[in-house]
Design an enzyme around this catalytic site. Sequence first.
Site, short mmCIF file in Angstrom:
data_model
loop_
_atom_site.label_atom_id
_atom_site.label_comp_id
_atom_site.label_asym_id
_atom_site.label_seq_id
_atom_site.Cartn_x
_atom_site.Cartn_y
_atom_site.Cartn_z
N HIS A 297 5.96 -1.04 2.79
CA HIS A 297 6.84 -0.54 1.75
C HIS A 297 8.16 -0.09 2.38
CE1 HIS A 297 3.09 0.11 -0.98
NE2 HIS A 297 3.31 -1.13 -0.65
N ASP B 52 4.88 -7.24 -2.48
CA ASP B 52 6.30 -7.26 -2.15
C ASP B 52 7.21 -7.28 -3.38
OD1 ASP B 52 5.35 -7.45 0.47
OD2 ASP B 52 5.28 -9.63 0.32
P1 IMO Z 1 2.40 -4.81 -0.18
O1 IMO Z 1 1.71 -3.52 -0.47
C1 IMO Z 1 2.22 -9.10 0.47
C2 IMO Z 1 -1.60 -10.78 1.81
C3 IMO Z 1 -1.58 -11.49 3.15
C4 IMO Z 1 -2.66 -12.53 2.94
C5 IMO Z 1 -3.69 -11.79 2.11
C6 IMO Z 1 -4.84 -11.20 2.91
O2 IMO Z 1 3.52 -4.69 0.79
O3 IMO Z 1 2.80 -5.53 -1.42
P2 IMO Z 1 -5.11 -9.07 4.47
O4 IMO Z 1 -4.43 -8.71 5.77
O5 IMO Z 1 -4.93 -8.06 3.39
O6 IMO Z 1 -6.56 -9.45 4.66
O7 IMO Z 1 -4.37 -10.43 3.99
O8 IMO Z 1 -2.99 -10.74 1.45
N1 IMO Z 1 -1.11 -9.40 1.80
C7 IMO Z 1 0.11 -9.04 1.34
N2 IMO Z 1 1.15 -9.78 0.89
N3 IMO Z 1 2.33 -7.76 0.44
C8 IMO Z 1 1.29 -6.99 0.82
O9 IMO Z 1 1.28 -5.66 0.64
C9 IMO Z 1 0.12 -7.63 1.34
N4 IMO Z 1 -1.05 -7.20 1.86
C10 IMO Z 1 -1.80 -8.28 2.11
O10 IMO Z 1 -0.32 -12.08 3.39
O11 IMO Z 1 -2.18 -13.60 2.15
MG MG Z 2 4.72 -6.03 1.52
#
Ligand code: IMO
Ligand code: MG
Length: 329
Positions: free
Chosen positions: A43, A15
């Site tokens: 995104h 994020d």
């Molecule tokens: P972008 O690409 C923020 C976090 C989840 C959790 C951990 C595991 O938007 O930056 P998962 O479903 O992947 O097994 O969850 O990873 N998480 C993210 N946090 N942005 C993301 O993607 C995330 N993708 C997974 O909150 O802590």
């Molecule tokens: Mg995200």
Amino acid sequence: MIQFVTIVVGLAWGDEGKGKIVHALAPEYDMVCRWNGGANAGHTIYIDGKKYKTHLVPSGIFSGKKCIIGPGCVVNVDKFLDEISYLRSAGFDTSLVKVSPKAHIITEAHVRYDNYYLKEKLGTTGNGIAPCYSDKMMRRGVQAKNALPKEFLWDGQLSGRILCEGAQSVWLDIDHGTYPYVTSSSTLPYSACSLGFNHKDIGRVIGVAKIYDTKSGVDPEFPDELWGQELFDRIIEEGQEFGTTTGRKRKVNWLFLPKLVKAINLCGCDRVIINKCDVLEKIGHYRLYDEGSLIEYGSLEEMKNYIQKVLFEKTKITDVVFSSSKDGI
Ligand code: IMO
Ligand code: MG
């Protein structure tokens, strides 16, 4: 032939605004590719004031570029087709989207397992990511070539200028993050080579960070006791720190600079973009952790100068860009 590869990678817990940066860079590239993860990513892109969200399709779709979902990604067929319909009805050319035949398919059983056993304990997004990667490693997974309509399958050719869009980030990486509070894929730039190029093709690595830290989901290393402090609530409001994928309120903390230095060095960044500086300006407090203490600055300028000085001293980057929510980059 591959001419040039640029990798955009997140330097914190996700994020950071990777989608926005990819969107800004995409016009200079021929292909925009995802190398890891699935619809756990979220995104957000603004075009002419209109908000678009993607979870799986690379942000290059908004610039009419060929968009690749690579062999290291995991795909939920229903969610993928829903995203394609959403983008198509918004007027984007979805025939540009191709999925590697070797990407793995997330089944209903994966989603059920994730929601039942992992979501609460590990704070996952509930998308079936971990169970799908587990089956892939057990070599009993289903690949996209056996599950997706042929029109979406990629021929495996990379050519021209390639832009790689990271999903998740350094501290969610399966090897470098706070295991088990991580995601199940490799989020670091070296892993982008799984798309089908080698490390010598990589021309540039751009790291994306935020001027404060956020975390969605559980991570014991991300302090909880500060949760709810009045200033953090204001950051959440001003920065709209709610999960794109889950809608959850993110946890907030001041920037932990030593972790940012470490992330930049792990990724080998050439350039770093630090987003959302305007949010601190709106709340009027400029703080970060460094050298074991919380430091307060009199102005955003002072804080930026300090960050730049430390990053130039402790990493090999040659360029730091401070960006605001309204900026194109
Ligand atoms: P972008 O690409 C923020 C976090 C989840 C959790 C951990 C595991 O938007 O930056 P998962 O479903 O992947 O097994 O969850 O990873 N998480 C993210 N946090 N942005 C993301 O993607 C995330 N993708 C997974 O909150 O802590
Ligand atoms: Mg995200």
